[in-house]
Design a protein around this motif. Sequence first.
Motif, PDB file in Angstrom:
ATOM      1  N   VAL A  89       0.854  -1.198   0.000  1.00  0.00           N
ATOM      2  CA  VAL A  89       0.000   0.000   0.000  1.00  0.00           C
ATOM      3  C   VAL A  89       0.882   1.238   0.000  1.00  0.00           C
ATOM      4  O   VAL A  89       2.043   1.204   0.438  1.00  0.00           O
ATOM      5  N   GLN A  90       0.324   2.324  -0.495  1.00  0.00           N
ATOM      6  CA  GLN A  90       0.996   3.624  -0.467  1.00  0.00           C
ATOM      7  C   GLN A  90       0.151   4.576   0.358  1.00  0.00           C
ATOM      8  O   GLN A  90      -1.050   4.746   0.104  1.00  0.00           O
ATOM      9  N   LEU A  91       0.772   5.193   1.359  1.00  0.00           N
ATOM     10  CA  LEU A  91       0.059   6.075   2.271  1.00  0.00           C
ATOM     11  C   LEU A  91       0.631   7.480   2.187  1.00  0.00           C
ATOM     12  O   LEU A  91       1.853   7.660   2.038  1.00  0.00           O
ATOM     13  N   ASP A  92      -0.228   8.483   2.284  1.00  0.00           N
ATOM     14  CA  ASP A  92       0.279   9.851   2.316  1.00  0.00           C
ATOM     15  C   ASP A  92       0.684  10.214   3.743  1.00  0.00           C
ATOM     16  O   ASP A  92       0.600   9.382   4.667  1.00  0.00           O
ATOM     17  N   ASP A  93       1.120  11.455   3.941  1.00  0.00           N
ATOM     18  CA  ASP A  93       1.628  11.864   5.256  1.00  0.00           C
ATOM     19  C   ASP A  93       0.560  11.779   6.347  1.00  0.00           C
ATOM     20  O   ASP A  93       0.880  11.629   7.528  1.00  0.00           O
ATOM     21  N   GLY A  94      -0.692  11.842   5.948  1.00  0.00           N
ATOM     22  CA  GLY A  94      -1.761  11.760   6.936  1.00  0.00           C
ATOM     23  C   GLY A  94      -2.253  10.347   7.179  1.00  0.00           C
ATOM     24  O   GLY A  94      -3.175  10.145   7.973  1.00  0.00           O
ATOM     25  N   GLY A  95      -1.659   9.378   6.489  1.00  0.00           N
ATOM     26  CA  GLY A  95      -2.054   7.987   6.675  1.00  0.00           C
ATOM     27  C   GLY A  95      -3.191   7.534   5.792  1.00  0.00           C
ATOM     28  O   GLY A  95      -3.715   6.430   5.976  1.00  0.00           O
ATOM     29  N   THR A  96      -3.567   8.351   4.797  1.00  0.00           N
ATOM     30  CA  THR A  96      -4.621   7.958   3.869  1.00  0.00           C
ATOM     31  C   THR A  96      -4.038   7.132   2.738  1.00  0.00           C
ATOM     32  O   THR A  96      -2.974   7.461   2.197  1.00  0.00           O
ATOM     33  N   CYS A  97      -4.721   6.080   2.365  1.00  0.00           N
ATOM     34  CA  CYS A  97      -4.231   5.152   1.349  1.00  0.00           C
ATOM     35  C   CYS A  97      -4.449   5.736  -0.047  1.00  0.00           C
ATOM     36  O   CYS A  97      -5.579   6.090  -0.411  1.00  0.00           O
ATOM     37  N   GLY A  98      -3.356   5.808  -0.832  1.00  0.00           N
ATOM     38  CA  GLY A  98      -3.450   6.305  -2.189  1.00  0.00           C
ATOM     39  C   GLY A  98      -3.414   5.214  -3.239  1.00  0.00           C
ATOM     40  O   GLY A  98      -3.844   5.417  -4.376  1.00  0.00           O
ATOM     41  N   ALA A  99      -2.889   4.052  -2.884  1.00  0.00           N
ATOM     42  CA  ALA A  99      -2.837   2.916  -3.806  1.00  0.00           C
ATOM     43  C   ALA A  99      -2.693   1.655  -2.969  1.00  0.00           C
ATOM     44  O   ALA A  99      -2.098   1.678  -1.877  1.00  0.00           O
TER      45      ALA A  99
END
Length: 330
Positions: free
Chosen positions: A245-255
């Motif tokens: 998984v890919q997560l942004d700085d806020g912990g939201t999943c982008g992929a």
Amino acid sequence: MLRLPPFTYEPARTRDEAVSLLARHGAAALPVSGGTDLYANMKQRLFAPQVVVGLRPIQELHFIRYDDTGGLTLGALATLSDVAESEVVNARYPALAHAARQISTPQLRNMGTIGGNVCVDTRCNWYNQNYDWRKAVGFCMKKDGDICRVAPSSPKCVAVNSSDTAPVLQAFGALIHLAGPAGERAVPVDKFYLNDGIQAWAKQPGEIVSKITIPPPPPGTRSSYRKLRMRNSFDFPILGVAAVVQLDDGGTCGAARMVVNSVASKPLDVPGLDHILVGSRLGSEALEAAADAAFAIGKPLDNTSATIPYRKRMLRVFARRALEDVAAVV
């Protein structure tokens, strides 16, 4: 004691020499790197090549390299121990390092190679037996017979893919590079494996795996591999689950991508994660829905250890655990 059938060993010193030797001997020859799978199968008379082309002396295929543009490149003859202990693999592709550490025993990981594990033969309780055992039950479709003993009405063999590294490589979007008489070509992992226990790979006769490339992981990439086996010290997987998984700085999943293995003749991508995980913060509800999707796609058969209901039930459990591993890193 099971003994090897007679054969001639011809070592290759370069990749091109290996391709030439395989072309010269045709169907009578098979390539071997570490030999941890092939020689065992030869003792059971599952294979009886007249010539074995040794790849181990090919120094140009013993390497692990990484750069931020091209990502990771694994020479096909990098040992499983090399992969498991590599600093760059552990840092950037930890699920791959973990999968390599889960294979067999330290002695066999020192012999076995990443290219060999990618091409490990599909397995089945009716197939991976000695000749006398198989003869007593009338053989099977995969070797010497004409019927699948697991699914008698099936038009194809349902032996399972039992590679530990395959689902992880697929989840990372890796390419398998094949060298053959027509030159070199690259095949995505999800196209390399075919859902057929006999014709298991998109590898043509005379081709060898030369290297494996994995794109550089985007920032915030997390990965995990979970393996189910009867004996934790040694066995082949009866279920493998890889999650990337890919997560942004806020912990939201982008992929997100999750691949299950050892429930079919090829690793299976779990569908629907774009809607289930992407945009979420990998909370309990999202993880449970993704685990349900893995449970739905996996259809284990009676061709390996443990019961069908147990292996089916563990699909949801191990998918959830693999996703919890990446969620816990946030």
